[in-house]
Design a protein around this motif. Sequence first.
Motif, mmCIF file in Angstrom:
data_model
loop_
_atom_site.group_PDB
_atom_site.id
_atom_site.type_symbol
_atom_site.label_atom_id
_atom_site.label_comp_id
_atom_site.label_asym_id
_atom_site.label_seq_id
_atom_site.Cartn_x
_atom_site.Cartn_y
_atom_site.Cartn_z
ATOM 1 N N ASN A 84 1.019 -1.047 -0.127
ATOM 2 C CA ASN A 84 0.533 0.287 0.674
ATOM 3 C C ASN A 84 1.141 1.418 -0.116
ATOM 4 O O ASN A 84 0.379 1.903 -1.192
ATOM 5 C CB ASN A 84 -0.842 0.075 1.566
ATOM 6 C CG ASN A 84 -2.158 -1.033 1.233
ATOM 7 O OD1 ASN A 84 -2.656 -1.580 0.127
ATOM 8 N ND2 ASN A 84 -2.724 -1.383 2.177
ATOM 9 N N LEU A 85 2.230 1.177 1.124
ATOM 10 C CA LEU A 85 2.742 2.476 0.755
ATOM 11 C C LEU A 85 3.562 2.209 -0.937
ATOM 12 O O LEU A 85 4.285 3.392 -0.792
ATOM 13 C CB LEU A 85 3.694 2.219 2.036
ATOM 14 C CG LEU A 85 4.751 3.690 2.371
ATOM 15 C CD1 LEU A 85 3.739 4.635 2.132
ATOM 16 C CD2 LEU A 85 6.024 3.267 3.258
ATOM 17 N N ASN A 86 4.320 1.449 -0.987
ATOM 18 C CA ASN A 86 4.271 1.502 -2.489
ATOM 19 C C ASN A 86 3.691 1.848 -3.366
ATOM 20 O O ASN A 86 4.072 2.876 -4.100
ATOM 21 C CB ASN A 86 4.920 0.132 -2.813
ATOM 22 C CG ASN A 86 5.850 -0.351 -2.069
ATOM 23 O OD1 ASN A 86 7.274 0.870 -1.503
ATOM 24 N ND2 ASN A 86 6.845 -1.574 -1.847
ATOM 25 N N ASN A 87 2.522 1.654 -3.690
ATOM 26 C CA ASN A 87 1.586 2.283 -4.595
ATOM 27 C C ASN A 87 1.587 3.655 -4.338
ATOM 28 O O ASN A 87 1.406 4.306 -5.579
ATOM 29 C CB ASN A 87 0.485 1.451 -4.735
ATOM 30 C CG ASN A 87 0.579 -0.427 -5.359
ATOM 31 O OD1 ASN A 87 1.375 -0.536 -5.756
ATOM 32 N ND2 ASN A 87 -0.225 -0.532 -4.409
ATOM 33 N N LEU A 88 1.551 4.034 -2.833
ATOM 34 C CA LEU A 88 0.704 5.530 -2.586
ATOM 35 C C LEU A 88 1.912 6.197 -3.153
ATOM 36 O O LEU A 88 1.811 7.336 -3.939
ATOM 37 C CB LEU A 88 0.327 5.725 -1.158
ATOM 38 C CG LEU A 88 0.051 6.870 -0.585
ATOM 39 C CD1 LEU A 88 -1.145 7.811 -1.345
ATOM 40 C CD2 LEU A 88 -0.005 6.838 0.905
ATOM 41 N N CYS A 89 2.989 5.901 -2.835
ATOM 42 C CA CYS A 89 4.224 6.722 -2.914
ATOM 43 C C CYS A 89 4.797 7.159 -4.879
ATOM 44 O O CYS A 89 5.095 7.923 -5.222
ATOM 45 C CB CYS A 89 5.503 6.254 -2.396
ATOM 46 S SG CYS A 89 5.728 6.562 -0.534
#
Length: 70
Positions: free
Chosen positions: A18-23
């Motif tokens: 989720n963090l990777n996708n958001l960034c």
Amino acid sequence: MLRKLSKQLNGEDWMWNNLNNLCWAIGSILGSMMEEQENRFLVMVIRDLLNLCEITKGKDNKAIITINIM
């Protein structure tokens, strides 16, 4: 995007993916705002990511957050 980042900070939606996708999404919109607005947005995002790194436990988790800051 800031709402999703907030969910990462409070642990509600914490997952590496989720963090990777958001960034990646945040990086993809760069250049679509006025420069001053974009600078304020990026400062808020980086502050939140640094805060997330401080409050997160585990070297692997901290490494993922640091990679996403870069």
